[in-house]
Design a protein around this motif. Structure first.
Motif, PDB file in Angstrom:
ATOM      1  N   TYR A  67       0.823  -1.207   0.000  1.00 44.26           N
ATOM      2  CA  TYR A  67       0.000   0.000   0.000  1.00 44.26           C
ATOM      3  C   TYR A  67       0.857   1.257   0.000  1.00 44.26           C
ATOM      4  N   THR A  68       2.017   1.206   0.647  1.00 46.88           N
ATOM      5  CA  THR A  68       2.891   2.393   0.731  1.00 46.88           C
ATOM      6  C   THR A  68       4.344   1.985   0.498  1.00 46.88           C
ATOM      7  N   ILE A  69       4.564   1.109  -0.457  1.00 46.67           N
ATOM      8  CA  ILE A  69       5.916   0.611  -0.723  1.00 46.67           C
ATOM      9  C   ILE A  69       6.862   1.739  -1.132  1.00 46.67           C
ATOM     10  N   GLN A  70       6.273   2.880  -1.605  1.00 45.33           N
ATOM     11  CA  GLN A  70       7.107   4.027  -2.000  1.00 45.33           C
ATOM     12  C   GLN A  70       7.923   4.574  -0.842  1.00 45.33           C
ATOM     13  N   ALA A  71       7.565   4.209   0.386  1.00 44.07           N
ATOM     14  CA  ALA A  71       8.339   4.672   1.546  1.00 44.07           C
ATOM     15  C   ALA A  71       9.785   4.223   1.461  1.00 44.07           C
ATOM     16  N   LEU A  72      10.048   3.128   0.759  1.00 44.96           N
ATOM     17  CA  LEU A  72      11.428   2.655   0.621  1.00 44.96           C
ATOM     18  C   LEU A  72      12.287   3.679  -0.124  1.00 44.96           C
ATOM     19  N   TRP A  73      11.701   4.350  -1.113  1.00 40.47           N
ATOM     20  CA  TRP A  73      12.453   5.378  -1.833  1.00 40.47           C
ATOM     21  C   TRP A  73      12.842   6.505  -0.881  1.00 40.47           C
ATOM     22  N   THR A  74      11.889   6.916  -0.035  1.00 41.96           N
ATOM     23  CA  THR A  74      12.181   7.979   0.926  1.00 41.96           C
ATOM     24  C   THR A  74      13.260   7.543   1.908  1.00 41.96           C
ATOM     25  N   ALA A  75      13.190   6.280   2.351  1.00 44.45           N
ATOM     26  CA  ALA A  75      14.222   5.764   3.257  1.00 44.45           C
ATOM     27  C   ALA A  75      15.601   5.857   2.625  1.00 44.45           C
ATOM     28  N   ALA A  76      15.690   5.498   1.328  1.00 39.40           N
ATOM     29  CA  ALA A  76      16.978   5.560   0.632  1.00 39.40           C
ATOM     30  C   ALA A  76      17.405   7.009   0.378  1.00 39.40           C
ATOM     31  N   ARG A  77      16.457   7.847  -0.006  1.00 41.35           N
ATOM     32  CA  ARG A  77      16.772   9.245  -0.340  1.00 41.35           C
ATOM     33  C   ARG A  77      17.390   9.982   0.848  1.00 41.35           C
ATOM     34  N   TYR A  78      16.877   9.737   2.062  1.00 42.43           N
ATOM     35  CA  TYR A  78      17.355  10.463   3.246  1.00 42.43           C
ATOM     36  C   TYR A  78      18.188   9.572   4.169  1.00 42.43           C
ATOM     37  N   ASN A  79      18.493   8.375   3.713  1.00 40.34           N
ATOM     38  CA  ASN A  79      19.270   7.410   4.505  1.00 40.34           C
ATOM     39  C   ASN A  79      18.693   7.284   5.919  1.00 40.34           C
ATOM     40  N   ILE A  80      17.440   6.929   5.976  1.00 39.11           N
ATOM     41  CA  ILE A  80      16.776   6.683   7.254  1.00 39.11           C
ATOM     42  C   ILE A  80      16.888   5.181   7.515  1.00 39.11           C
ATOM     43  N   PRO A  81      17.764   4.762   8.425  1.00 34.86           N
ATOM     44  CA  PRO A  81      18.133   3.338   8.518  1.00 34.86           C
ATOM     45  C   PRO A  81      17.133   2.461   9.268  1.00 34.86           C
ATOM     46  N   VAL A  82      15.943   2.358   8.735  1.00 38.98           N
ATOM     47  CA  VAL A  82      14.960   1.395   9.243  1.00 38.98           C
ATOM     48  C   VAL A  82      15.227   0.052   8.591  1.00 38.98           C
ATOM     49  N   VAL A  83      15.090  -1.023   9.365  1.00 39.34           N
ATOM     50  CA  VAL A  83      15.160  -2.376   8.814  1.00 39.34           C
ATOM     51  C   VAL A  83      13.745  -2.924   8.728  1.00 39.34           C
ATOM     52  N   TYR A  84      13.374  -3.401   7.541  1.00 41.00           N
ATOM     53  CA  TYR A  84      12.047  -3.962   7.309  1.00 41.00           C
ATOM     54  C   TYR A  84      12.132  -5.483   7.224  1.00 41.00           C
ATOM     55  N   ALA A  85      11.271  -6.162   7.964  1.00 42.78           N
ATOM     56  CA  ALA A  85      11.115  -7.612   7.838  1.00 42.78           C
ATOM     57  C   ALA A  85       9.720  -7.869   7.301  1.00 42.78           C
ATOM     58  N   ILE A  86       9.623  -8.415   6.103  1.00 46.86           N
ATOM     59  CA  ILE A  86       8.349  -8.628   5.435  1.00 46.86           C
ATOM     60  C   ILE A  86       7.873 -10.054   5.683  1.00 46.86           C
ATOM     61  N   CYS A  87       6.662 -10.190   6.198  1.00 45.37           N
ATOM     62  CA  CYS A  87       6.039 -11.503   6.413  1.00 45.37           C
ATOM     63  C   CYS A  87       5.368 -11.905   5.104  1.00 45.37           C
ATOM     64  N   ASN A  88       6.086 -12.633   4.276  1.00 43.43           N
ATOM     65  CA  ASN A  88       5.623 -12.905   2.915  1.00 43.43           C
ATOM     66  C   ASN A  88       4.942 -14.264   2.855  1.00 43.43           C
ATOM     67  N   ASN A  89       3.618 -14.265   2.996  1.00 41.40           N
ATOM     68  CA  ASN A  89       2.851 -15.507   2.901  1.00 41.40           C
ATOM     69  C   ASN A  89       2.053 -15.600   1.603  1.00 41.40           C
ATOM     70  N   GLN A  90       2.334 -14.679   0.666  1.00 45.39           N
ATOM     71  CA  GLN A  90       1.760 -14.705  -0.680  1.00 45.39           C
ATOM     72  C   GLN A  90       0.233 -14.628  -0.679  1.00 45.39           C
ATOM     73  N   ALA A  91      -0.321 -13.863   0.250  1.00 47.08           N
ATOM     74  CA  ALA A  91      -1.779 -13.765   0.308  1.00 47.08           C
ATOM     75  C   ALA A  91      -2.204 -12.606   1.186  1.00 47.08           C
ATOM     76  N   TYR A  92      -3.476 -12.187   0.990  1.00 48.57           N
ATOM     77  CA  TYR A  92      -4.147 -11.377   1.996  1.00 48.57           C
ATOM     78  C   TYR A  92      -4.733 -12.363   3.007  1.00 48.57           C
ATOM     79  N   ARG A  93      -3.886 -12.848   3.893  1.00 55.93           N
ATOM     80  CA  ARG A  93      -4.314 -13.941   4.777  1.00 55.93           C
ATOM     81  C   ARG A  93      -5.439 -13.505   5.711  1.00 55.93           C
ATOM     82  N   ILE A  94      -5.449 -12.237   6.117  1.00 55.12           N
ATOM     83  CA  ILE A  94      -6.496 -11.757   7.006  1.00 55.12           C
ATOM     84  C   ILE A  94      -7.873 -11.907   6.366  1.00 55.12           C
ATOM     85  N   LEU A  95      -7.949 -11.748   5.045  1.00 56.49           N
ATOM     86  CA  LEU A  95      -9.228 -11.912   4.360  1.00 56.49           C
ATOM     87  C   LEU A  95      -9.672 -13.367   4.387  1.00 56.49           C
TER      88      LEU A  95
END
Length: 557
Positions: free
Chosen positions: A453-481
């Motif tokens: 939904y807001t993956i563009q935040a990664l560009w901002t992180a790189a542009r300003y070198n904001i060192p957040v680490v992201y761990a993505i829970c990749n289950n290949q689905a909208y599991r909540i649905l």
């Protein structure tokens, strides 16, 4: 009074308010404001590539600092993109000033392109929404906006600045909003009545909500809980409302499940503090509180007291002041036998908590080493490899129960989660949290669907070198649905035979989020083996740069 343009008055007021960051997605209608910012280098503009990302960053920053944040986005079309994030801020009570430019007022009868009634668009999700038509009114409006945002119950406001308002000249008074004094003490009669009920209760239960954390009342709540020997539930837990490792903490109430009523059924008195009693997403026919349970509600939000459930004692007060005075009153009102009963209750609940933790550890043994990785193992590996002072930004969605079991959140400010339910908070929100805490590591744990939904935040992180680490829970689905589809069929319709095809809920084309991150300038790697996750996380933090780990996990139900 000095004479200046509206755009200069706005910049001067932001400086006077002590603002450091402007979170923005620029548009042409904001041209006057963007022009003046180059003359005010103390106002740092953090560029986002989409409006929801800008508002999400501001939300995270405001929550982590406890001070109003400022976001600037683009007229009607762009504002619409940011309203989902504004909705989250509204539901959670984030002190945030959202602004947008609008068309020149001399064009309004011509129905110009992209214009609209911006005040109407935002009014339902703000404490105050206004369009400023005169440059002379800008200082007054900005001062009021900051005051409204930071006054409990806190929340967002919106200001619209038409183009000509920004360029007009006016004599102005640049005076910031005053320091707020919000430790409102409770009514003494209300405290006396609440203390009497709790002192005589055989099985009191305490329910906490996010306004406990917002007021900084966690230590006062701990003292109150220990005096009563009461079990504690969280109505919401998007910030550290209560230490999760405390022996009397019983977890987060599932307000979409009728079984939750059974958890509260034995309580003769429920004390809710800084909580919404109770808001569900799915319809639940059974009331969560039965008619025999007496409800005491202590809150800074008068709108939430006796909003749904009949209330024996409503106490309008700051949670810090209210909890402290209630604890003192209980010290006087509890008899020796009541204090002994409280100690016995506490020991019993602590033993229940220990046995529950042991059962969970036993279940974990069967989940280790699976392929694809169990989410429980993912969270354990992350927790083991994290620096001790890490701050977690959470939008793990269905992976959150495993996160809560693996991590301990005992320190205020160590955890921030999505609130409001509009997906897309954590990717930008984590950046705001990190800007507010430059000396602490920040780990964002995000579901794969939510991240997009807001993956563009990664560009901002790189542009300003904001060192957040992201761990993505990749289950290949909208599991909540899928989870909610099963609830719909099996619980709501009581149809045990129908098997859902989960239409539109699987990501049939696999999401390569690590590749997306690399395309935006963020270092990333994909992890499938649990043994590789801890070292990958340590490498990411050691880099001192934004990084992403795309973790493949089991999404089966």
């Amino acid at each position: 009074m000095p004479s200046m343009t509206g755009k200069q008055a706005l910049a001067h007021m932001l400086v006077a308010e002590g603002l450091e960051y402007i979170f923005g997605n620029p548009g042409t209608s904001e041209t006057p404001f963007l022009d003046v910012l180059q003359d005010y280098p103390q106002l740092k503009y953090i560029q986002a590539l989409q409006e929801g990302t800008a508002v999400g960053m501001a939300d995270g920053y405001a929550r982590a600092t406890g001070k109003p944040a400022f976001a600037n986005i683009h007229i009607a079309g762009g504002l619409a993109n940011g309203i989902s994030a504004l909705y989250n801020a509204h539901r959670g009570g984030t002190p945030l000033i959202l602004t947008a430019g609008n068309s020149d007022t001399r064009m309004h009868l011509a129905d110009p392109v992209l214009t609209g009634d911006l005040v109407q668009m935002t009014a339902q999700y703000t404490k105050w929404s206004a369009e400023i038509l005169h440059a002379s009114d800008i200082p007054v409006a900005v001062r009021r906006a900051f005051k409204e945002a930071k006054t409990p119950p806190t929340g967002p406001v919106f200001l619209s600045f038409p183009w000509d308002t920004m360029d007009d000249l006016a004599d102005v008074d640049i005076t910031p909003s005053s320091t707020g004094y919000y430790r409102i003490r409770p009514d003494t009669d209300a405290i006396a009545q609440a203390s009497k009920l709790l002192a005589q209760a055989d099985n009191p239960v305490i329910v906490v909500g996010d306004r406990v954390a917002q007021s900084g009342a966690m230590s006062q709540i701990v003292g109150l809980v220990e005096r009563l020997g009461a079990k504690v539930y969280a109505e919401s837990y998007s910030e550290v409302n209560f230490p999760t490792s405390h022996r009397l903490y019983a977890g987060i109430l599932n307000l979409n499940n009728p079984a939750t009523a059974k958890q509260l059924a034995g309580a003769d008195v429920v004390l809710a503090v800084g909580a919404n009693v109770f808001n569900s997403f799915l319809y639940v026919e059974t009331p969560f509180l039965n008619s025999a349970t007496k409800l005491i509600h202590l809150d800074s939000s008068h709108k939430e007291v006796e909003k749904i459930y009949a209330t024996e004692v409503g106490i309008l007060a700051d949670p810090v002041a209210g909890a402290a005075e209630l604890t003192d009153a209980l010290g006087q009102d509890m008899s020796a036998s009541a204090k002994e009963a409280a100690a016995t209750r506490a020991a019993t609940y602590a033993d229940e908590r220990r046995r529950s933790d042991e059962r969970y550890q036993d279940r974990l043994k069967d989940l280790m080493g699976r392929s694809p990785m169990a989410v429980e193992e993912m969270m354990l590996e992350l927790a083991k490899a994290c620096p001790p002072d890490v701050i977690v930004a959470d939008e793990a969605i269905t992976s959150r129960p495993a996160l809560n079991r693996a991590f301990k959140f005992d320190e205020p400010g160590s955890f921030y989660g999505i609130r409001g339910g509009a997906l897309g908070w954590a990717m930008p929100g984590a950046l705001g949290v990190k800007l507010a805490n430059p000396d602490r590591p920040v780990l964002a744990i995000v579901g794969d669907g939510a991240s997009l939904y807001t993956i563009q935040a990664l560009w901002t992180a790189a542009r300003y070198n904001i060192p957040v680490v992201y761990a993505i829970c990749n289950n290949q689905a909208y599991r909540i649905l899928k989870v909610n589809m099963d609830i719909y069929l099996q619980r709501m319709l009581e149809d045990k035979e129908r098997e859902s095809e989960y239409v539109g809920m699987n990501f049939e084309n696999p999401l390569n989020i690590s590749a997306i991150a690399q395309g935006m300038g963020v270092s990333a790697e994909k992890v499938e083996d649990p043994k590789e996750l801890g070292p990958a996380l340590q490498r990411a933090f050691a880099s001192g740069k934004p990084a992403l780990i795309d973790v493949s996990i089991d999404g089966s139900l």
